[in-house]
Design a protein around this motif. Structure first.
Motif, short mmCIF file in Angstrom:
data_model
loop_
_atom_site.label_atom_id
_atom_site.label_comp_id
_atom_site.label_asym_id
_atom_site.label_seq_id
_atom_site.Cartn_x
_atom_site.Cartn_y
_atom_site.Cartn_z
N PRO A 12 5.27 27.74 13.31
CA PRO A 12 4.35 28.27 14.33
C PRO A 12 5.05 28.65 15.63
O PRO A 12 4.69 29.67 16.24
CB PRO A 12 3.39 27.10 14.57
CG PRO A 12 3.47 26.26 13.33
CD PRO A 12 4.84 26.43 12.78
N SER A 13 6.07 27.90 16.06
CA SER A 13 6.72 28.22 17.34
C SER A 13 7.49 29.53 17.22
O SER A 13 7.39 30.40 18.10
CB SER A 13 7.65 27.08 17.78
OG SER A 13 8.66 26.86 16.82
N ASP A 32 14.98 32.59 8.72
CA ASP A 32 14.53 31.29 8.20
C ASP A 32 15.23 31.01 6.88
O ASP A 32 15.38 31.91 6.04
CB ASP A 32 13.01 31.26 8.00
CG ASP A 32 12.47 29.84 7.94
OD1 ASP A 32 11.72 29.45 8.86
OD2 ASP A 32 12.83 29.10 6.99
N LYS A 33 15.62 29.74 6.72
CA LYS A 33 16.36 29.38 5.50
C LYS A 33 15.45 29.42 4.27
O LYS A 33 15.93 29.53 3.15
CB LYS A 33 16.99 27.99 5.66
CG LYS A 33 15.98 26.88 5.80
CD LYS A 33 16.68 25.54 5.93
CE LYS A 33 15.65 24.43 6.05
NZ LYS A 33 16.20 23.12 6.24
N ARG A 38 6.20 29.09 2.05
CA ARG A 38 6.97 27.90 1.74
C ARG A 38 6.16 26.66 2.19
O ARG A 38 5.32 26.74 3.08
CB ARG A 38 8.33 27.91 2.43
CG ARG A 38 8.31 28.07 3.95
CD ARG A 38 8.50 26.75 4.68
NE ARG A 38 8.52 26.87 6.13
CZ ARG A 38 7.45 26.74 6.89
NH1 ARG A 38 6.26 26.57 6.35
NH2 ARG A 38 7.54 26.78 8.20
N GLY A 43 0.16 17.31 7.91
CA GLY A 43 -1.25 17.02 7.63
C GLY A 43 -2.09 18.29 7.69
O GLY A 43 -3.18 18.36 7.13
N GLY A 44 -1.60 19.27 8.43
CA GLY A 44 -2.33 20.54 8.54
C GLY A 44 -3.58 20.45 9.38
O GLY A 44 -4.48 21.28 9.27
N LEU A 45 -3.65 19.43 10.26
CA LEU A 45 -4.81 19.31 11.14
C LEU A 45 -4.61 20.19 12.37
O LEU A 45 -3.60 20.08 13.05
CB LEU A 45 -4.99 17.86 11.60
CG LEU A 45 -6.23 17.61 12.45
CD1 LEU A 45 -7.46 17.41 11.56
CD2 LEU A 45 -6.06 16.39 13.34
N ARG A 96 -0.10 24.27 5.21
CA ARG A 96 0.95 24.99 5.93
C ARG A 96 1.58 26.09 5.07
O ARG A 96 2.12 27.07 5.59
CB ARG A 96 2.02 24.00 6.42
CG ARG A 96 1.54 23.07 7.51
CD ARG A 96 1.32 23.78 8.83
NE ARG A 96 2.53 24.34 9.36
CZ ARG A 96 3.40 23.69 10.11
NH1 ARG A 96 3.17 22.45 10.44
NH2 ARG A 96 4.50 24.29 10.56
N ASP A 147 13.84 25.92 15.00
CA ASP A 147 14.16 25.46 13.66
C ASP A 147 13.77 24.02 13.38
O ASP A 147 14.41 23.34 12.56
CB ASP A 147 15.64 25.73 13.34
CG ASP A 147 16.59 25.31 14.45
OD1 ASP A 147 16.10 25.01 15.55
OD2 ASP A 147 17.81 25.30 14.22
N GLN A 152 19.27 22.86 13.87
CA GLN A 152 20.72 23.12 13.87
C GLN A 152 21.16 23.56 15.28
O GLN A 152 22.23 23.19 15.75
CB GLN A 152 20.98 24.25 12.86
CG GLN A 152 22.42 24.63 12.66
CD GLN A 152 22.56 25.90 11.79
OE1 GLN A 152 21.59 26.61 11.52
NE2 GLN A 152 23.77 26.19 11.36
N LEU A 247 9.48 13.12 12.06
CA LEU A 247 8.30 13.53 12.82
C LEU A 247 8.66 13.48 14.31
O LEU A 247 9.04 12.40 14.80
CB LEU A 247 7.18 12.52 12.49
CG LEU A 247 5.84 12.63 13.12
CD1 LEU A 247 5.10 13.83 12.55
CD2 LEU A 247 5.03 11.36 12.81
N ASP A 266 9.22 21.74 17.67
CA ASP A 266 9.87 20.48 17.30
C ASP A 266 11.35 20.46 17.64
O ASP A 266 11.94 19.40 17.84
CB ASP A 266 9.70 20.23 15.79
CG ASP A 266 8.37 19.60 15.45
OD1 ASP A 266 7.49 19.52 16.34
OD2 ASP A 266 8.19 19.18 14.29
N GLU A 277 0.49 15.19 16.64
CA GLU A 277 0.15 16.63 16.64
C GLU A 277 1.34 17.43 17.20
O GLU A 277 1.89 17.09 18.24
CB GLU A 277 -1.08 16.88 17.52
CG GLU A 277 -1.49 18.35 17.52
CD GLU A 277 -2.57 18.68 18.55
OE1 GLU A 277 -3.02 17.79 19.29
OE2 GLU A 277 -2.96 19.86 18.61
N GLY A 278 1.71 18.49 16.47
CA GLY A 278 2.86 19.28 16.95
C GLY A 278 2.61 20.77 16.92
O GLY A 278 3.34 21.54 17.55
N ILE A 279 1.55 21.19 16.18
CA ILE A 279 1.35 22.64 16.01
C ILE A 279 0.94 23.29 17.33
O ILE A 279 1.44 24.37 17.67
CB ILE A 279 0.31 22.91 14.89
CG1 ILE A 279 0.85 22.36 13.56
CG2 ILE A 279 0.02 24.40 14.77
CD1 ILE A 279 -0.15 22.37 12.42
#
Ligand SMILES: Cc1cc2nc3c(=O)[nH]c(=O)nc-3n(C[C@H](O)[C@H](O)[C@H](O)COP(=O)(O)OP(=O)(O)OC[C@H]3O[C@@H](n4cnc5c(N)ncnc54)[C@H](O)[C@@H]3O)c2cc1C
Length: 396
Positions: A12-13, A32-33, A38, A43-45, A96, A147, A152, A247, A266, A277-279
């Motif tokens: 998302p970022s 993207d690797k 993919r 959790g997809g919340l 996701r 990433d 990396q 996480l 992240d 929550e990170g999205i």
């Protein structure tokens, strides 16, 4: 090849940053690797915070075929408090696999060039150049590290992708709906499934996403946490494919980058330490980085892009600082054992917590509710020592 911006990572970022910068006509390449669609363990919340950001960044309503709304959250503590708490406004759930491919596709349509299934073999930060595993070489004016938690780019800048003492770890399984015919269709959170973390059961279209997560150092045997959590639901963990992932828990980088390199999501450590929550922070930081890059490359800002980015970044991290304080009022085992009764006894606090989870209330407003109950608990300590129960006190 020379690009204005090279973005490493199509979560998302990265997709938010690629979409916004490509829309402005900048020459953008996202690497993207993985080959999309993919899987990404999650959790997809999605909270209302994520929804508002999505609409602001991509300028449209999201596709309801891949995102479902739920309006009830049930909080447990090892299967206790089974009454459930209704959440007045919806939260959203996605896979996701679908969501990230959907975001990346919008970035491509906006004009971003995408290279998937390749990694960066070597960076030359001094000359703003990189070489891909395919042998292709490219140069950039700005590099964005999007990433993820095992970044990396962050590793090259700081010597490690994250601090092992502060990182979280989570395990998840996808359980087909047919295996849980009795399971309610609600979002479930079990605060006692992990230490400095929690367990979750999230209803999806075809499955339930079940997971446990928490601070890595506090949970040396996370697999046992998952086994017990699933066993309480009548499920045998061994029958499912268990996947694990670090996480991000708000151990954010400051400054988030160096020179012409910017970290987002992240990779910058922007996961919420209390909820995981990170999205939403990934989207918000991708957006902030894009605005700073557009201003720098168009000459609208005389400041370096990293400096512009830092002012919006500070808004995100100030929320994470509040979340960190709240963690200390909720997660330490002794605090939790003693205060749980005070927290569950306050309807205002519970409604506030759920509103925060849904993305409708800021931590700043939630903190006084917790602090008030904690103060009451401290005042009641002498009664506890004398063995006198308060009126209405519940054993937890
Ligand atoms: C088990 C679990 C459950 C979670 N549940 C939730 C939830 O319910 N709601 C929520 O909001 N957040 C949740 N999170 C957090 C959320 O998944 C992240 O915060 C979010 O994905 C961060 O987005 P990002 O774009 O920064 O990075 P990511 O989504 O991790 O994307 C990074 C991308 O970079 C690519 N990449 C990585 N390394 C390289 C490399 N060297 N070269 C090229 N490409 C590379 C990856 O393939 C990936 O596509 C959860 C996390 C975990 C682990």
């Amino acid at each position: 090849m020379t690009y204005d911006i090279v973005i490493i990572g199509g979560g998302p970022s990265g997709s938010a940053a690629a979409f916004l910068t490509a829309t402005q006509g900048l020459r953008v390449c996202l690497i993207d690797k993985a080959v999309f669609p993919r899987d990404k363990l999650c959790g997809g919340l999605l909270t209302r915070r994520s929804k508002v950001l999505f609409e602001r960044i991509f300028g449209r309503k999201w596709d309801e075929d891949i995102i479902i709304a739920k309006d009830k959250v049930v909080m447990f503590s090892q299967n206790r408090f089974p009454d459930g708490i209704s959440q007045p406004s919806p939260m959203f759930l996605t896979m996701r696999y679908d969501f990230d491919a959907y975001l990346l596709d919008m970035a491509v349509k906006a004009g971003a060039e995408i290279k998937t299934g390749v990694k960066v073999a070597s960076f030359d930060f001094d000359n703003s150049e990189l070489t891909l595993t395919s042998g292709e070489r490219m140069s950039y004016r700005y590099l964005v590290g999007a990433d993820g938690v095992n970044s990396q780019v962050a590793k090259l800048l700081y010597g490690e992708s994250f601090n092992r003492d502060k990182i979280g770890f989570a395990l998840e399984v996808e359980v087909p709906r047919a295996d849980m015919p009795e399971q309610a269709d609600d979002i479930e959170i079990d605060m006692a499934a992990s230490i400095w973390g929690y367990g979750w059961t999230f209803p999806k279209k075809d499955s339930f996403t079940i997971g446990v997560g928490g601070l890595h150092v506090k949970n040396p045997d996370m697999k046992e946490n998952l086994r017990l959590y699933m066993a309480r639901k009548g499920l045998d963990m061994k029958a499912y494919r268990v996947k694990g992932h670090f996480l991000s828990t708000g151990d954010f980088r400051d400054p988030p980058g160096r020179g012409n390199i910017i970290l987002v999501g992240d990779a910058a450590g922007l996961g919420d330490p209390l909820t995981g929550e990170g999205i939403s922070n990934a989207l918000q930081s991708g957006e902030a980085a894009a605005h700073a890059l557009i201003a720098a490359l168009s000459g609208k800002s005389v400041q370096p892009a990293l400096q512009d980015y830092r002012s919006e970044y500070a808004r995100i991290t100030s929320t994470l600082k509040y979340a960190r304080v709240l963690c200390w009022l909720i997660y330490p085992r002794k605090v939790r054992t003693y205060l749980a009764g005070f927290y569950t006894g306050s309807g205002r606090l519970q409604r506030g917590y759920l509103a925060m989870l849904a993305g409708e209330l800021e931590y700043k407003a939630l903190l006084p509710l917790f602090a008030g109950q904690a103060l009451k608990a401290v005042k009641a300590l002498p009664l506890k020592w004398l063995g006198i129960k308060r009126k209405g006190e519940r054993d937890i």
